[in-house]
Design an enzyme around this catalytic site. Structure first.
Site, PDB file in Angstrom:
ATOM      1  N   GLY A 135       0.845  -1.188   0.000  1.00  0.00           N
ATOM      2  CA  GLY A 135       0.000   0.000   0.000  1.00  0.00           C
ATOM      3  C   GLY A 135       0.881   1.238   0.000  1.00  0.00           C
ATOM      4  N   SER A 136       0.344   2.327   0.515  1.00  0.00           N
ATOM      5  CA  SER A 136       1.080   3.589   0.456  1.00  0.00           C
ATOM      6  C   SER A 136       2.187   3.624   1.516  1.00  0.00           C
ATOM      7  CB  SER A 136       0.120   4.749   0.687  1.00  0.00           C
ATOM      8  OG  SER A 136      -0.425   4.654   1.987  1.00  0.00           O
ATOM      9  N   GLY A 165       2.185   2.259   5.372  1.00  0.00           N
ATOM     10  CA  GLY A 165       3.240   1.289   5.681  1.00  0.00           C
ATOM     11  C   GLY A 165       4.111   1.731   6.847  1.00  0.00           C
ATOM     12  N   CYS A 170       2.073   0.690  -8.961  1.00  0.00           N
ATOM     13  CA  CYS A 170       3.243   1.083  -8.167  1.00  0.00           C
ATOM     14  C   CYS A 170       4.451   1.277  -9.064  1.00  0.00           C
ATOM     15  CB  CYS A 170       3.522   0.054  -7.088  1.00  0.00           C
ATOM     16  SG  CYS A 170       3.558  -1.612  -7.737  1.00  0.00           S
ATOM     17  N   GLU A 214       4.398  10.802  -5.198  1.00  0.00           N
ATOM     18  CA  GLU A 214       3.630   9.785  -5.923  1.00  0.00           C
ATOM     19  C   GLU A 214       2.196  10.305  -6.092  1.00  0.00           C
ATOM     20  OE1 GLU A 214       2.288   6.112  -4.033  1.00  0.00           O
ATOM     21  OE2 GLU A 214       3.027   5.004  -5.762  1.00  0.00           O
TER      22      GLU A 214
HETATM   23  P1  NAP Z   1      -3.380   2.329   1.281  1.00  0.00           P
HETATM   24  O1  NAP Z   1      -4.365   3.408   1.411  1.00  0.00           O
HETATM   25  O2  NAP Z   1      -2.121   2.430   2.059  1.00  0.00           O
HETATM   26  O3  NAP Z   1      -4.162   0.985   1.649  1.00  0.00           O
HETATM   27  C1  NAP Z   1      -3.574  -0.285   1.515  1.00  0.00           C
HETATM   28  C2  NAP Z   1      -4.262  -1.248   2.449  1.00  0.00           C
HETATM   29  O4  NAP Z   1      -3.985  -0.868   3.805  1.00  0.00           O
HETATM   30  C3  NAP Z   1      -5.783  -1.267   2.326  1.00  0.00           C
HETATM   31  O5  NAP Z   1      -6.252  -2.576   2.518  1.00  0.00           O
HETATM   32  C4  NAP Z   1      -6.208  -0.355   3.471  1.00  0.00           C
HETATM   33  O6  NAP Z   1      -7.525  -0.588   3.907  1.00  0.00           O
HETATM   34  C5  NAP Z   1      -5.202  -0.769   4.516  1.00  0.00           C
HETATM   35  N1  NAP Z   1      -5.032   0.175   5.624  1.00  0.00           N
HETATM   36  C6  NAP Z   1      -5.341   1.488   5.658  1.00  0.00           C
HETATM   37  N2  NAP Z   1      -5.030   2.006   6.871  1.00  0.00           N
HETATM   38  C7  NAP Z   1      -4.516   0.998   7.613  1.00  0.00           C
HETATM   39  C8  NAP Z   1      -4.014   0.889   8.935  1.00  0.00           C
HETATM   40  N3  NAP Z   1      -3.980   1.939   9.760  1.00  0.00           N
HETATM   41  N4  NAP Z   1      -3.551  -0.317   9.365  1.00  0.00           N
HETATM   42  C9  NAP Z   1      -3.550  -1.383   8.543  1.00  0.00           C
HETATM   43  N5  NAP Z   1      -4.045  -1.344   7.288  1.00  0.00           N
HETATM   44  C10 NAP Z   1      -4.505  -0.170   6.813  1.00  0.00           C
HETATM   45  O7  NAP Z   1      -2.948   2.128  -0.248  1.00  0.00           O
HETATM   46  P2  NAP Z   1      -3.875   1.995  -1.531  1.00  0.00           P
HETATM   47  O8  NAP Z   1      -4.422   3.334  -1.898  1.00  0.00           O
HETATM   48  O9  NAP Z   1      -4.833   0.874  -1.344  1.00  0.00           O
HETATM   49  O10 NAP Z   1      -2.807   1.534  -2.633  1.00  0.00           O
HETATM   50  C11 NAP Z   1      -2.030   2.433  -3.365  1.00  0.00           C
HETATM   51  C12 NAP Z   1      -0.604   2.451  -2.853  1.00  0.00           C
HETATM   52  O11 NAP Z   1      -0.073   1.129  -2.893  1.00  0.00           O
HETATM   53  C13 NAP Z   1       0.315   3.288  -3.711  1.00  0.00           C
HETATM   54  O12 NAP Z   1       1.164   4.028  -2.878  1.00  0.00           O
HETATM   55  C14 NAP Z   1       1.118   2.244  -4.502  1.00  0.00           C
HETATM   56  O13 NAP Z   1       2.382   2.659  -4.946  1.00  0.00           O
HETATM   57  C15 NAP Z   1       1.214   1.155  -3.485  1.00  0.00           C
HETATM   58  N6  NAP Z   1       1.511  -0.124  -4.134  1.00  0.00           N
HETATM   59  C16 NAP Z   1       2.768  -0.638  -3.985  1.00  0.00           C
HETATM   60  C17 NAP Z   1       3.110  -1.828  -4.613  1.00  0.00           C
HETATM   61  C18 NAP Z   1       4.483  -2.416  -4.447  1.00  0.00           C
HETATM   62  O14 NAP Z   1       4.640  -3.611  -4.684  1.00  0.00           O
HETATM   63  N7  NAP Z   1       5.497  -1.647  -4.068  1.00  0.00           N
HETATM   64  C19 NAP Z   1       2.159  -2.496  -5.382  1.00  0.00           C
HETATM   65  C20 NAP Z   1       0.884  -1.925  -5.511  1.00  0.00           C
HETATM   66  C21 NAP Z   1       0.564  -0.744  -4.875  1.00  0.00           C
HETATM   67  P3  NAP Z   1      -8.753   0.323   3.391  1.00  0.00           P
HETATM   68  O15 NAP Z   1      -8.828   0.131   1.917  1.00  0.00           O
HETATM   69  O16 NAP Z   1      -9.902  -0.252   4.126  1.00  0.00           O
HETATM   70  O17 NAP Z   1      -8.418   1.725   3.790  1.00  0.00           O
END
Ligand code: NAP
Length: 502
Positions: free
Chosen positions: A234-235, A239, A290, A390
């Site tokens: 995730g973000s 993280g 990503c 990003e």
């Molecule tokens: P996100 O907002 O960080 O959410 C990712 C996951 O974390 C979701 O399931 C979210 O749940 C959960 N989450 C949110 N707050 C949390 C907390 N306090 N504790 C534990 N889990 C929590 O990211 P996203 O918008 O879904 O994804 C986009 C990001 O992912 C971008 O930054 C992208 O670059 C990154 N990404 C990285 C890769 C890699 O391999 N490097 C691959 C794909 C994506 P909810 O949806 O319920 O909020």
């Protein structure tokens, strides 16, 4: 798309092999980002109480699953991969409807899940350790992998089948049991996946699915002392918070986070090829990968020509619902993503020259979706906000530089380090770039996206914490190493002492 609202189906949590309602009775909707009148389904808003039950179920299932021979575990993964292949089209269509990526890309996403299932099924019969000669006579020395325990898996929506599979498959083949929390923007994809896992024969409790908010469900997984390893994608902001909490508990943690990936185009590049690679990397999945290319670092002698060609090709891209096979670029995932892109485009207008795009999608077929036109800024400085942050949308910055050294400095001058690419016809320069990019993935004469499942995937710097997904490296997240010595000499032999003079 329906004009009148149709009652959406309600989906449930999966705990200990049973589909159950959440304790709270609350639900949330998942909607089609191409037409928000289309509600995909109603999903349980899981709570800490549901998470606790899921973790208990995973813990209960652990001894039997650990004791199941790894090749037998692998056979279940294989069946799951075959089921995904059988249902590929259905899964792909469901994915496009739920998170918006165009159908061809959704099929690719499912295929990546199938590939990792088969790769990890094979790991059931490999899972290599080392067998090495002992330094002492009549002594055997080897290392083996063992499961860590209950794995908490938290995933984003942008690869809603591939990324969960990248985590679930290595976790399960190595003998861990799992509690899986998908993004609240892709709970339907996760549900379909777990339905197939159930059908494939994973025993009750080995895989548990809890939908619901990050703060509620995600936190409960991270904080629970009975979850031994967390794998999160995730973000970087989310993280970092997880790392702090997991760190306090000394939990194993794998983080795959954000990116700000660059394509370097040198003066000797094949510009047609570079344009193809940049367009695919920048605007595929509407820039929400990503590994998406959000910076083109262009050698000044070819920069204007490159921008002109990019502009012409970008203007020709068709924006629309991803289920229409003629569409090139689908919607953004939700309203917040459109707002974020708009905020950065406003900054971009001050930091560069708007070449094309810069506005929401409008017109027939786009009225009810989260559409934004593919956008290019030229003349952007390497340290400009739009070249550093990003954005996670269809916004590309072209950064002009003079020559290889300046290009490489600009490419590496970001806090992320996931993917990078270079277009050049010079083999010496290509090898220098392979050495010099500070990223976990490097492409030569191709865009920044597209990973094959049998090589490690992950990034340097703020993109992660040193772990990798896919390849053999994926096993490291989910296993403990055990070094095993068998002394069959029948006497006490002291390593580093009895075989040394003096
Ligand atoms: P996100 O907002 O960080 O959410 C990712 C996951 O974390 C979701 O399931 C979210 O749940 C959960 N989450 C949110 N707050 C949390 C907390 N306090 N504790 C534990 N889990 C929590 O990211 P996203 O918008 O879904 O994804 C986009 C990001 O992912 C971008 O930054 C992208 O670059 C990154 N990404 C990285 C890769 C890699 O391999 N490097 C691959 C794909 C994506 P909810 O949806 O319920 O909020």
């Amino acid at each position: 798309m329906p004009e009148a609202p149709v009652e959406a189906p309600t989906f449930r949590l999966f705990i200990a092999g049973r589909w159950v309602d959440g304790v709270s009775g609350e639900t949330f909707d998942s909607v089609n980002p191409a037409d928000i009148r289309d509600v995909v389904g109603r999903f349980q808003a899981g709570t800490a109480a549901d998470v606790a039950m899921a973790i208990r179920a995973a813990d209960d299932a652990l001894p039997a699953w650990k004791a199941t021979p790894a090749p037998k575990r692998g056979e279940i993964l294989y069946r799951f991969g075959a089921l995904m292949a059988e249902h590929k089209e259905r899964l792909a269509r469901a994915m496009t409807r739920e998170m918006g990526k165009v159908l061809a890309e959704a099929r690719g996403d499912v295929q990546e899940g199938i590939d990792i299932a088969f790769l990890m099924a094979g790991e059931g019969r490999r899972m290599f350790g080392d067998t090495v000669p002992s330094e002492l006579p009549d002594k055997w020395a080897m290392s083996i992998r063992q499961p860590i325990g209950v794995a908490g898996i938290v995933t984003p929506w942008n690869f809603p089948i591939a990324i969960p599979c990248w985590k679930l498959m290595p976790a399960l083949v190595t003998g861990n049991t799992v509690v899986f929390k998908p993004s609240s923007d892709s709970p339907h994809c996760a549900t379909l996946l777990v339905e197939l896992m159930d059908e494939a024969g994973f025993p009750p409790g080995t895989i548990n699915l809890i939908t619901g908010g990050g703060a509620e469900v995600g936190d409960a997984i991270v904080e629970n002392p009975d979850v031994n390893v967390i794998s999160f994608t995730g973000s970087s902001a989310t993280g970092r918070g997880i790392a702090e909490r997991a760190g306090r508990r000394l939990k194993r943690l794998s983080l795959e986070l954000g990116g700000k990936n660059a394509v370097v185009v040198l003066r000797d590049a094949d510009l047609d090829l570079a344009v193809d690679g940049i367009l695919w990397s920048a605007f595929g999945t509407t820039g929400q990968r990503c590994t998406a290319c959000s910076r083109v670092i262009a050698d000044r002698p070819v920069a204007d020509e490159l921008v002109a060609r990019l502009e012409a090709r970008t203007r020709a891209l068709r924006l629309g619902p991803g289920l229409d096979e003629a569409v090139d670029v689908g919607p953004l995932v939700n309203a917040a993503a459109v707002d974020k892109v708009e905020r950065y485009v406003a900054i971009g207008r001050r930091e560069g020259d708007l070449v094309t795009g810069g506005e929401r999608g409008s017109g027939v077929g786009l009225e009810h979706g989260h559409f934004y036109r593919p956008t290019i800024f030229a003349g952007v400085a390497p340290m400009a906000t739009i070249a550093q942050d990003e954005i996670f949308g269809p916004v590309l910055s072209v950064v002009p530089v003079d020559g290889y050294d300046e290009a490489m400095t600009a490419a590496n001058q970001v806090r992320y380090g996931l993917s990078a690419s270079i277009f050049t016809r010079d083999v010496t320069t290509a090898f220098r770039a392979m050495r010099d990019f500070e990223t976990g993935i490097v492409y030569v004469n191709a865009g920044t996206t597209g990973a094959e499942t049998h090589l490690p995937f992950g990034g340097w710097k703020d993109t992660g914490n040193g772990h990798r997904e896919a390849g053999h490296a994926a096993l490291d997240t989910f296993t403990e190493w055990k070094a095993v010595y068998v002394d069959y000499s029948g006497r006490l032999q002291r390593a580093q002492i009895d075989n040394q003079p003096g």
